[in-house]
Design a protein around this motif. Structure first.
Motif, PDB file in Angstrom:
ATOM      1  N   ASN A 138      43.919  37.856  41.522  1.00 42.04           N
ATOM      2  CA  ASN A 138      45.042  38.593  40.937  1.00 42.04           C
ATOM      3  C   ASN A 138      44.635  40.002  40.527  1.00 42.04           C
ATOM      4  OD1 ASN A 138      46.792  36.462  41.269  1.00 42.04           O
ATOM      5  ND2 ASN A 138      46.603  35.721  39.166  1.00 42.04           N
ATOM      6  N   PHE A 139      43.446  40.123  39.939  1.00 43.14           N
ATOM      7  CA  PHE A 139      42.984  41.455  39.526  1.00 43.14           C
ATOM      8  C   PHE A 139      42.745  42.335  40.741  1.00 43.14           C
ATOM      9  CE2 PHE A 139      40.450  44.738  37.531  1.00 43.14           C
ATOM     10  CZ  PHE A 139      40.947  44.799  36.233  1.00 43.14           C
ATOM     11  N   MET A 140      42.149  41.775  41.777  1.00 40.81           N
ATOM     12  CA  MET A 140      41.931  42.542  43.006  1.00 40.81           C
ATOM     13  C   MET A 140      43.250  42.987  43.619  1.00 40.81           C
ATOM     14  SD  MET A 140      38.851  40.420  44.844  1.00 40.81           S
ATOM     15  CE  MET A 140      39.001  41.373  46.358  1.00 40.81           C
ATOM     16  N   ASP A 141      44.239  42.105  43.637  1.00 40.20           N
ATOM     17  CA  ASP A 141      45.553  42.461  44.188  1.00 40.20           C
ATOM     18  C   ASP A 141      46.154  43.645  43.437  1.00 40.20           C
ATOM     19  OD1 ASP A 141      45.369  40.434  46.040  1.00 40.20           O
ATOM     20  OD2 ASP A 141      46.664  39.042  44.929  1.00 40.20           O
ATOM     21  N   GLU A 142      46.067  43.599  42.107  1.00 42.34           N
ATOM     22  CA  GLU A 142      46.627  44.691  41.303  1.00 42.34           C
ATOM     23  C   GLU A 142      45.844  45.991  41.504  1.00 42.34           C
ATOM     24  OE1 GLU A 142      49.595  44.256  38.607  1.00 42.34           O
ATOM     25  OE2 GLU A 142      49.686  43.473  40.661  1.00 42.34           O
ATOM     26  N   MET A 143      44.526  45.891  41.663  1.00 44.04           N
ATOM     27  CA  MET A 143      43.729  47.077  41.977  1.00 44.04           C
ATOM     28  C   MET A 143      44.201  47.720  43.273  1.00 44.04           C
ATOM     29  SD  MET A 143      39.802  45.846  41.159  1.00 44.04           S
ATOM     30  CE  MET A 143      39.087  47.378  41.765  1.00 44.04           C
ATOM     31  N   GLU A 144      44.373  46.901  44.288  1.00 43.03           N
ATOM     32  CA  GLU A 144      44.737  47.425  45.605  1.00 43.03           C
ATOM     33  C   GLU A 144      46.140  48.028  45.600  1.00 43.03           C
ATOM     34  OE1 GLU A 144      43.952  43.961  47.942  1.00 43.03           O
ATOM     35  OE2 GLU A 144      41.777  44.116  47.585  1.00 43.03           O
ATOM     36  N   GLU A 145      47.067  47.389  44.883  1.00 48.61           N
ATOM     37  CA  GLU A 145      48.416  47.945  44.770  1.00 48.61           C
ATOM     38  C   GLU A 145      48.386  49.274  44.022  1.00 48.61           C
ATOM     39  OE1 GLU A 145      51.501  46.432  46.108  1.00 48.61           O
ATOM     40  OE2 GLU A 145      49.746  45.753  47.226  1.00 48.61           O
ATOM     41  N   GLY A 146      47.630  49.335  42.936  1.00 47.64           N
ATOM     42  CA  GLY A 146      47.529  50.572  42.167  1.00 47.64           C
ATOM     43  C   GLY A 146      46.901  51.698  42.966  1.00 47.64           C
ATOM     44  N   LEU A 147      45.871  51.401  43.758  1.00 46.41           N
ATOM     45  CA  LEU A 147      45.235  52.423  44.592  1.00 46.41           C
ATOM     46  C   LEU A 147      46.196  52.968  45.643  1.00 46.41           C
ATOM     47  CD1 LEU A 147      41.723  50.816  45.208  1.00 46.41           C
ATOM     48  CD2 LEU A 147      42.166  52.973  44.014  1.00 46.41           C
ATOM     49  N   ALA A 148      47.077  52.106  46.115  1.00 45.36           N
ATOM     50  CA  ALA A 148      48.039  52.518  47.146  1.00 45.36           C
ATOM     51  C   ALA A 148      49.227  53.271  46.557  1.00 45.36           C
ATOM     52  CB  ALA A 148      48.530  51.291  47.907  1.00 45.36           C
TER      53      ALA A 148
ATOM     54  N   ALA B 175      42.829  47.444  30.472  1.00 52.03           N
ATOM     55  CA  ALA B 175      43.570  46.864  29.346  1.00 52.03           C
ATOM     56  C   ALA B 175      44.990  46.475  29.728  1.00 52.03           C
ATOM     57  CB  ALA B 175      43.610  47.864  28.190  1.00 52.03           C
ATOM     58  N   LYS B 176      45.561  47.164  30.719  1.00 47.78           N
ATOM     59  CA  LYS B 176      46.974  46.991  31.046  1.00 47.78           C
ATOM     60  C   LYS B 176      47.251  45.831  32.004  1.00 47.78           C
ATOM     61  CE  LYS B 176      48.286  51.808  30.223  1.00 47.78           C
ATOM     62  NZ  LYS B 176      49.291  51.472  29.187  1.00 47.78           N
ATOM     63  N   PHE B 177      46.210  45.162  32.477  1.00 42.99           N
ATOM     64  CA  PHE B 177      46.392  44.066  33.433  1.00 42.99           C
ATOM     65  C   PHE B 177      47.331  43.000  32.856  1.00 42.99           C
ATOM     66  CE2 PHE B 177      44.604  40.028  35.310  1.00 42.99           C
ATOM     67  CZ  PHE B 177      45.141  40.231  36.575  1.00 42.99           C
ATOM     68  N   LYS B 178      48.341  42.587  33.651  1.00 46.38           N
ATOM     69  CA  LYS B 178      49.379  41.701  33.129  1.00 46.38           C
ATOM     70  C   LYS B 178      49.551  40.392  33.890  1.00 46.38           C
ATOM     71  CE  LYS B 178      53.111  43.072  31.172  1.00 46.38           C
ATOM     72  NZ  LYS B 178      54.416  43.659  30.834  1.00 46.38           N
ATOM     73  N   LYS B 179      48.822  40.193  34.984  1.00 48.22           N
ATOM     74  CA  LYS B 179      48.958  38.920  35.704  1.00 48.22           C
ATOM     75  C   LYS B 179      48.137  37.850  34.999  1.00 48.22           C
ATOM     76  CE  LYS B 179      50.276  40.000  40.449  1.00 48.22           C
ATOM     77  NZ  LYS B 179      49.921  39.805  41.875  1.00 48.22           N
TER      78      LYS B 179
ATOM     79  N   ASP C 148      52.921  45.657  26.450  1.00 48.30           N
ATOM     80  CA  ASP C 148      51.907  46.524  27.037  1.00 48.30           C
ATOM     81  C   ASP C 148      50.516  45.966  26.740  1.00 48.30           C
ATOM     82  OD1 ASP C 148      51.081  48.937  28.398  1.00 48.30           O
ATOM     83  OD2 ASP C 148      50.401  49.672  26.461  1.00 48.30           O
ATOM     84  N   ALA C 149      49.562  46.249  27.631  1.00 49.13           N
ATOM     85  CA  ALA C 149      48.140  45.963  27.412  1.00 49.13           C
ATOM     86  C   ALA C 149      47.878  44.485  27.108  1.00 49.13           C
ATOM     87  CB  ALA C 149      47.588  46.848  26.294  1.00 49.13           C
ATOM     88  N   TRP C 150      48.377  43.602  27.957  1.00 43.19           N
ATOM     89  CA  TRP C 150      48.195  42.169  27.716  1.00 43.19           C
ATOM     90  C   TRP C 150      46.730  41.751  27.764  1.00 43.19           C
ATOM     91  CZ3 TRP C 150      52.606  38.986  30.487  1.00 43.19           C
ATOM     92  CH2 TRP C 150      53.816  39.223  29.812  1.00 43.19           C
ATOM     93  N   MET C 151      45.980  42.302  28.695  1.00 37.88           N
ATOM     94  CA  MET C 151      44.569  41.924  28.757  1.00 37.88           C
ATOM     95  C   MET C 151      43.836  42.389  27.504  1.00 37.88           C
ATOM     96  SD  MET C 151      41.885  42.254  31.857  1.00 37.88           S
ATOM     97  CE  MET C 151      40.126  42.268  31.641  1.00 37.88           C
TER      98      MET C 151
END
Length: 410
Positions: A7-17, A219-223, A242-245
């Motif tokens: 999940n973290f990797m998916d969010e990283m890749e979406e954010g980079l794009a 800090a903002k990761f929410k999945k 905001d900032a669930w992690m």
């Protein structure tokens, strides 16, 4: 692969794009340069939540030499000030050090939008600092305007946050042994990390001109699964949603996590009415209290909250469960970065995780569990190798390293 890592990797890749993601993945426009070749003095400014530090430093054969340094309270801490007053006081602080200075690395520990020229546009102040009219103001440009008003030459500024400064502090201070790339992590009042990303992966600014450091804003990761007590904490926080992690891990929130989990246990009948009344009267629990309590649970009673050995054992069980959860999430997010960048593939060239922050340094139980999960997940499950590394004065060293690295990127 564990779900949290994926999940973290998916969010990283979406954010980079540049697509919708809970992780901003902010480009810093900073690559890796060789600071050792730059032997002129460099100015560094570290604007923190409480203190302002400024220093003139120079890279030498034996490392970074501090030529001069001053420390004072951060402007705006004792009451609201104007933007003009802020930059006037900042220049007052650095003016005696300006002889021979051309470069300034500015570690700005508040939200800022980093520009392609490495200036930073202020988003907001926090941490009890009040500066009116600061939103949208460019830091380096404003500093140079104040310098010009005083008849001084402009400086080349590089604005970065504390996590990125920690990254560069590590890069500058690593021993001469084989290693893979570097990850910077702050685990203190908040949590954040950064790493060096390949240019072809940064789709949001394509074509990216070079490999650059990405500020993840972890800090903002929410999945994440939010339990009922997590949601209560979130609803009662200054920034709900905001900032669930960060709210599950960081020093600013961890004690409150324990507080709300104990309230829930009271409602389930685990603790008696008298304990619940003492807990409500206490109102909250500080992370520092939990740190001390976990080191000596039978000597500490959380300011009279626990009056029996059974209550201490029950509170300790809740605290340890949440420490375990927090440490697990810290390691999963580091494992995701390593998996995404394919780091630490060889035992003799481990990835270096440069760590900084009060929770990492002072919360022994948390640190021990992070080390445990790192071995279990990153090394045993992923087959990757790493080393935690700490740097003294990382913000000062890293800010100097970063601004010198700008010379290679231009």
């Amino acid at each position: 692969m564990r779900e949290e890592i994926r999940n973290f990797m998916d969010e990283m890749e979406e954010g980079l794009a540049g697509r919708q993601s809970s992780l901003p993945m902010i480009p810093t426009y900073l690559g890796i340069g060789n600071a050792d070749k730059y032997r002129k003095p460099v100015l560094v400014i570290d604007a923190g939540g409480t203190n302002l530090r400024a220093a003139a430093v120079c890279f030498t054969d034996s490392g970074l030499e501090v030529l001069d340094m001053v420390k004072r309270k951060m402007p705006g801490r004792k009451g609201a000030i104007s933007t003009n007053t802020l930059f006037s006081e900042l220049v007052d602080t650095i003016e005696p050090m300006l002889d021979g200075i051309e470069l300034c690395g500015f570690c700005f520990s508040y939200p800022a939008d980093i520009q392609p020229d490495r200036d930073g546009k202020i988003i907001a102040f926090s941490k009890d600092i009040e500066v009116t009219g600061s939103e949208g103001v460019l830091i380096g440009e404003s500093m140079n305007a104040e310098l010009a008003r005083r008849g001084k030459k402009p400086l080349k500024f590089c604005v970065l946050n504390d996590t990125v400064a920690t990254f560069f502090g590590g890069c500058s201070s690593l021993p001469a042994e084989a290693h893979d790339s570097v990850i910077g992590m702050i685990l203190g009042t908040g949590i954040n990390s950064c790493y060096l990303e390949r240019a072809d992966q940064i789709g949001k600014i394509a074509p990216a001109p070079y490999d650059m450091v990405i500020n993840i804003e972890s800090a903002k990761f929410k999945k994440l699964e939010m339990k009922s007590f997590d949601l209560r904490l979130d609803e009662n926080s200054a920034l709900p949603g905001d900032a669930w992690m960060e709210k599950k891990i960081s020093g600013a929130y961890f004690g409150s996590n324990v507080y709300y989990a104990l309230l829930e246990k009271c409602e389930e009948g685990i603790f008696d009415r008298a304990f619940r009344e003492r807990l409500l009267k206490k109102g909250d629990i500080r992370t520092s209290e939990i740190s001390v309590f976990t080191e000596d649970p039978y000597g500490e009673d959380l300011d009279g909250l626990c009056v029996t050995a059974e209550q201490k054992e029950a509170v300790l069980a809740v605290a340890e469960e949440l420490i375990d959860r927090a440490a697990y999430l810290v390691v999963c997010h580091l494992a995701a970065v390593m998996e995404h960048r394919d780091l630490g593939c060889h035992r003799r060239a481990p990835a270096i995780i440069v760590t900084e922050g009060s929770t990492w340094q002072k919360f022994a139980a948390m640190r021990e569990r992070i080390i445990y999960y790192a071995h279990r997940i990153i090394e045993l499950e992923q087959g990757r190798f790493y080393r935690f590394f700490e740097v003294e004065k990382s913000n000062l060293i890293g800010s100097a390293q970063a601004v010198v690295s700008c010379l290679n990127g231009d």
